[in-house]
Design a protein around this motif. Structure first.
Motif, PDB file in Angstrom:
ATOM      1  N   ALA A  74     -30.329  59.262 -32.756  1.00  0.00           N
ATOM      2  CA  ALA A  74     -30.621  58.773 -31.398  1.00  0.00           C
ATOM      3  C   ALA A  74     -30.342  57.275 -31.310  1.00  0.00           C
ATOM      4  N   SER A  75     -30.616  56.587 -32.408  1.00  0.00           N
ATOM      5  CA  SER A  75     -30.373  55.146 -32.430  1.00  0.00           C
ATOM      6  C   SER A  75     -28.863  54.872 -32.408  1.00  0.00           C
ATOM      7  N   GLU A  76     -28.115  55.663 -33.199  1.00  0.00           N
ATOM      8  CA  GLU A  76     -26.648  55.507 -33.192  1.00  0.00           C
ATOM      9  C   GLU A  76     -26.077  55.742 -31.793  1.00  0.00           C
ATOM     10  N   PRO A  95     -27.395  59.068 -19.534  1.00  0.00           N
ATOM     11  CA  PRO A  95     -25.984  58.626 -19.502  1.00  0.00           C
ATOM     12  C   PRO A  95     -25.836  57.111 -19.471  1.00  0.00           C
ATOM     13  N   ARG A  96     -26.817  56.420 -18.894  1.00  0.00           N
ATOM     14  CA  ARG A  96     -26.701  54.950 -18.848  1.00  0.00           C
ATOM     15  C   ARG A  96     -26.835  54.337 -20.248  1.00  0.00           C
ATOM     16  N   LEU A  97     -27.544  55.038 -21.132  1.00  0.00           N
ATOM     17  CA  LEU A  97     -27.729  54.497 -22.487  1.00  0.00           C
ATOM     18  C   LEU A  97     -26.731  55.078 -23.492  1.00  0.00           C
ATOM     19  N   VAL A 108     -20.800  61.911 -21.367  1.00  0.00           N
ATOM     20  CA  VAL A 108     -20.438  63.118 -22.114  1.00  0.00           C
ATOM     21  C   VAL A 108     -21.532  63.442 -23.138  1.00  0.00           C
ATOM     22  N   VAL A 109     -22.009  62.415 -23.844  1.00  0.00           N
ATOM     23  CA  VAL A 109     -23.076  62.636 -24.838  1.00  0.00           C
ATOM     24  C   VAL A 109     -24.328  63.155 -24.132  1.00  0.00           C
ATOM     25  N   TYR A 169     -34.690  50.042 -32.039  1.00  0.00           N
ATOM     26  CA  TYR A 169     -35.077  49.545 -33.367  1.00  0.00           C
ATOM     27  C   TYR A 169     -35.820  50.653 -34.107  1.00  0.00           C
ATOM     28  N   LEU A 170     -35.488  50.820 -35.405  1.00  0.00           N
ATOM     29  CA  LEU A 170     -36.169  51.853 -36.192  1.00  0.00           C
ATOM     30  C   LEU A 170     -37.097  51.214 -37.219  1.00  0.00           C
TER      31      LEU A 170
END
Ligand code: 3HC
Length: 707
Positions: free
Chosen positions: A164-166, A141-143, A147-148, A172-173
């Motif tokens: 996951a990046s979105e 939740p911190r990142l 809700v997500v 970084y990908l």
């Protein structure tokens, strides 16, 4: 003991590489070595940043599931994650392949996350009846927001690296090069080292996730989401979804260390819950099932072309499963009309997949290009494997195996998809004893994961090894069975139905039995299933076996009488239930109840009260007693294989782990005493088999045989 950790210092960057095949599970040794490596890196004056990467198929599949329930060696996974987060030098996780459960939790505790574009990350603990227990419920939740985080952890499915990046979980990908060399592990490592160097160059230090407090979102918004979620999850048999919601709430309300403690307690509650024990057992049992004795190191035969005889419901499904697995497939039917119908069935299966967007046009074209339809057996002469999928008629199958024995090229494997019949007898008909095996698929064969592999008396080890590699390519879970009428699953099903019939004879209605077994967790009760699959099918089997039946055996003839009246279930709109436009799923049938009443009256049976608890208890005991018999007879390799068959093939509730797991949870002495009380009613059904006494004498459970 081989080291699980590689340690290297490359120009101010320390690279710690996890290497614990097959999936870099974070067991005790791995945790201890990681902890020591971090100490070393932190103490080294030349190291300015640390990269944690992995070798092999993926970053990490999380905590070692096999360690659960045993005393945990320090550091625990939450302690290790906290230690990473507290590191005085920036720590970068380099993720390729899968980062799941404790694996992604470890990465979330790192200060930065670099992932390969093809990586997948997720928190699947809920599928094991657990919650993320190494800070996942606090750091996610911190990142990504509360809700997500709730959605992610209660869903359990992995996300693509891009998604996951979105969501903010990755920083970084690394763009995939799309070539075999150097491969994702090396590509992401190079990317992460470059990222770490840039951090050092920019003077950026550690960024503990616990200090990120601006992304969690508004408490009231979470509150509304969680209310909806709790309503949807209220029938869950597992406590995990509710505990996840509580932990995310704790993330919003409590100081982090108190919330971490809250998470730990919730994790331990889940770990001890029967549902998690059942789900973890199911996970490990499915993986153990594919380990067959006697085939280690045996080279499978090469299979390119598969022939299938019969293009009915089963044959068409098997054809699709084989096409999906990349084989060339020839389906043989009797005559042009039957052949065309079979082709229509295959095309219809693909049509539905296309409609549901499970398949694109190009893939469909490729699959259908590998399909040949024919109206005689002759084109199967070139096949490497021929699977018989004609109706359950021994005489017809015997003739077919004799014909295939004459027709097939040398070393072609001849397989029968029979659900009950004697594979040894079919092998003798073919005159190719070593080449014959049973491959019992479950409908719909292109989707159902279970494959009973029936090893006949003379089946060659390389034929068994080939069946295993075929199952793997098809994404199926193979379970070994010896030759017996009905193999593992249908033998247990018969015992289950017999127990149910006894209860109906004594006073229960079929509807009470069905309701009780739905309460147990089956999607349908035994009589609903009988109506669906056709009462005439089981009647045909009973007639086939009648000659050998022990005359002293308790036999309930209600099903036979219904068949004599022409009530075959859904196909005749009348069986245990009646079917109509108003009641397409069936309504209680007064005629069936009247038939049962008159059956009892003729036999002077005064109906007694039977309740749901007794129904569930007896049906489960009957399944367990039959399972024990299958072990005694050497038909099943191990108890957990029986569980896998019942879970994947017969709708036994997964969270209960299967009948043999239930036996262990009940306690074998309690089980034996319960069986002994029932023996006078029907010895064939209830007599405890010797293996049960043996296990009790040795202080063991069925679980001790799962090797
Ligand atoms: N612990 C121990 N063993 C594991 C494992 C784990 N987390 N994950 C997989 N394995 C083992 C399997 O039992 C199997 O063992 P075997 O070689 O003896 O048969 C082997 O690794 C390979 O596994 P698969 O056959 O499943 O390989 P696949 O390539 O098909 O799938 C996978 C790989 C997607 C990683 C799949 O194994 C998987 O989903 N694993 C479980 C992931 C998971 O649920 N992680 C959460 C664990 S609980 C946790 O982390 C708690 C934490 O929050 C505190």
């Amino acid at each position: 003991m081989v080291d699980c950790i590689g340690f290297e210092i490359d120009d101010e960057i320390c690279v710690i590489v996890m290497n614990n095949p097959p999936v870099n599970a974070l067991g005790a040794q791995m945790r201890q070595e990681l902890d020591r490596a971090l100490d070393r890196a932190e103490a080294h004056p030349g190291v300015k940043a640390i990269v944690i990467a992995a070798e092999g198929r993926g970053f990490s599949a999380g905590a070692d599931i096999k360690e659960f329930g045993r005393p945990a060696a320090a550091p625990s996974l939450p302690e290790l994650c906290n230690r990473i987060e507290a590191c005085s030098k920036p720590v970068v996780a380099a993720i390729h392949g899968m980062a799941l459960g404790g694996g992604i939790e470890l990465a979330l505790a790192a200060h930065y996350r670099v992932a390969h574009g093809t990586a997948k990350v997720g928190l699947p603990e809920v599928t094991l009846g657990l919650i993320p227990g190494a800070g996942g419920t606090q750091r996610t939740p911190r990142l990504a927001g509360a809700v997500v985080a709730l959605e992610l952890m209660t869903d359990g499915r992995p996300l693509s690296a891009r998604r996951a990046s979105e969501l903010g979980l990755l920083d970084y990908l690394v763009t995939p090069l799309g070539q075999e060399w150097p491969g994702p592990a090396q590509e992401v490592l190079s990317g992460a080292v470059a990222y770490a160097k840039q951090l050092v160059a920019d003077g950026k230090g550690p960024r503990p996730t616990r200090q990120i407090n601006d992304r969690m979102g508004d408490f009231m918004v979470y509150h509304a989401a969680v209310d909806t979620f709790r309503e949807a999850a209220k029938d869950s048999h597992s406590m995990a979804p509710g505990k996840i919601a509580d932990c995310v709430e704790a993330a919003l309300l409590l100081p982090l260390d108190a919330a971490m403690q809250f998470e730990r307690t919730a994790f331990e509650d889940c770990l001890a819950s029967p549902a998690s024990q059942g789900l973890r057992h199911a996970f490990l049992a499915e993986r153990l099932a594919g380990k067959f004795g006697g085939v280690d190191g045996v080279q499978p035969r090469k299979i390119g072309e598969v022939g299938i005889v019969g293009g009915g419901l089963m044959g068409a499904g098997i054809a699709v499963a084989c096409l999906d697995a990349g084989y060339g497939v020839t389906v043989a039917e009797k005559g042009v009309e039957a052949m065309e119908k079979a082709e229509d069935r295959i095309v219809a299966i693909y049509g539905r997949a296309l409609g549901r967007k499970k398949l694109d046009e190009a893939t469909l074209t490729d699959r259908l290009a590998r399909l040949t339809m024919c109206d005689s057996l002759n084109p199967l002469a070139a096949a490497d494997l021929i699977i018989e999928a004609i109706p359950e008629d021994m005489a017809a199958k015997a003739d077919l195996f004799a014909a295939l024995g004459r027709l097939a090229k040398p070393r072609t494997i001849l397989a029968s998809n029979t659900s009950y019949l004697n594979v040894d007898a079919l092998a003798r008909q073919s005159d190719r004893l070593a080449d014959v095996i049973g491959l019992h698929f479950f409908a719909p064969a292109h989707r159902q994961k279970l494959l009973e592999v029936v090893v006949a008396e003379h089946t060659a080890p390389d034929v068994v090894a080939t069946a295993l590699s075929l199952a793997k390519r098809m994404g199926k879970v193979p379970v070994r069975s010896g030759v017996t009428d009905g193999f593992i699953g249908n033998r247990i099903l018969t015992a289950y139905r017999t127990a149910a019939d006894h209860l109906v004879e004594e006073g229960a209605t079929p509807y009470q039995v069905d309701a009780a077994m739905r309460d147990f967790g089956f999607a349908m009760g035994p009589y609903q299933v009988l109506d669906m699959s056709g009462l005439d099918n089981s009647w045909a089997r009973r007639k086939r076996l009648a000659r050998d039946r022990d005359p002293s055996e308790r036999y309930v003839a209600i099903g036979d009488m219904m068949c004599q009246a022409g009530w075959f279930g859904q196909k005749t709109a009348r069986g245990y239930y009646v079917y109509s436009k108003a009641a397409p799923r069936g309504a209680e049938s007064p005629d069936t109840l009247a038939l049962i009443d008159s059956y009892r009256a003729e036999r002077n049976i005064t109906p007694r009260e039977v309740d749901g608890k007794e129904i569930r208890h007896r049906c489960l005991l009957a399944m367990i007693a039959e399972g024990a018999r299958l072990l005694d007879e050497g038909i099943a390799q191990r108890p957990s294989d029986i569980d896998v068959v019942m879970l994947l093939g017969f709708g036994f509730p997964r969270w209960r782990g299967g009948p043999m797991k239930q036996a262990d949870m009940m306690g074998l002495l309690t089980l034996r005493n319960a069986l002994l009380r029932l023996v006078p009613e029907a010895p064939q059904l209830w007599a405890p088999s010797p293996i049960l006494n043996e296990l009790i004498k040795n202080g063991q459970s069925f679980g001790d045989l799962n090797r």
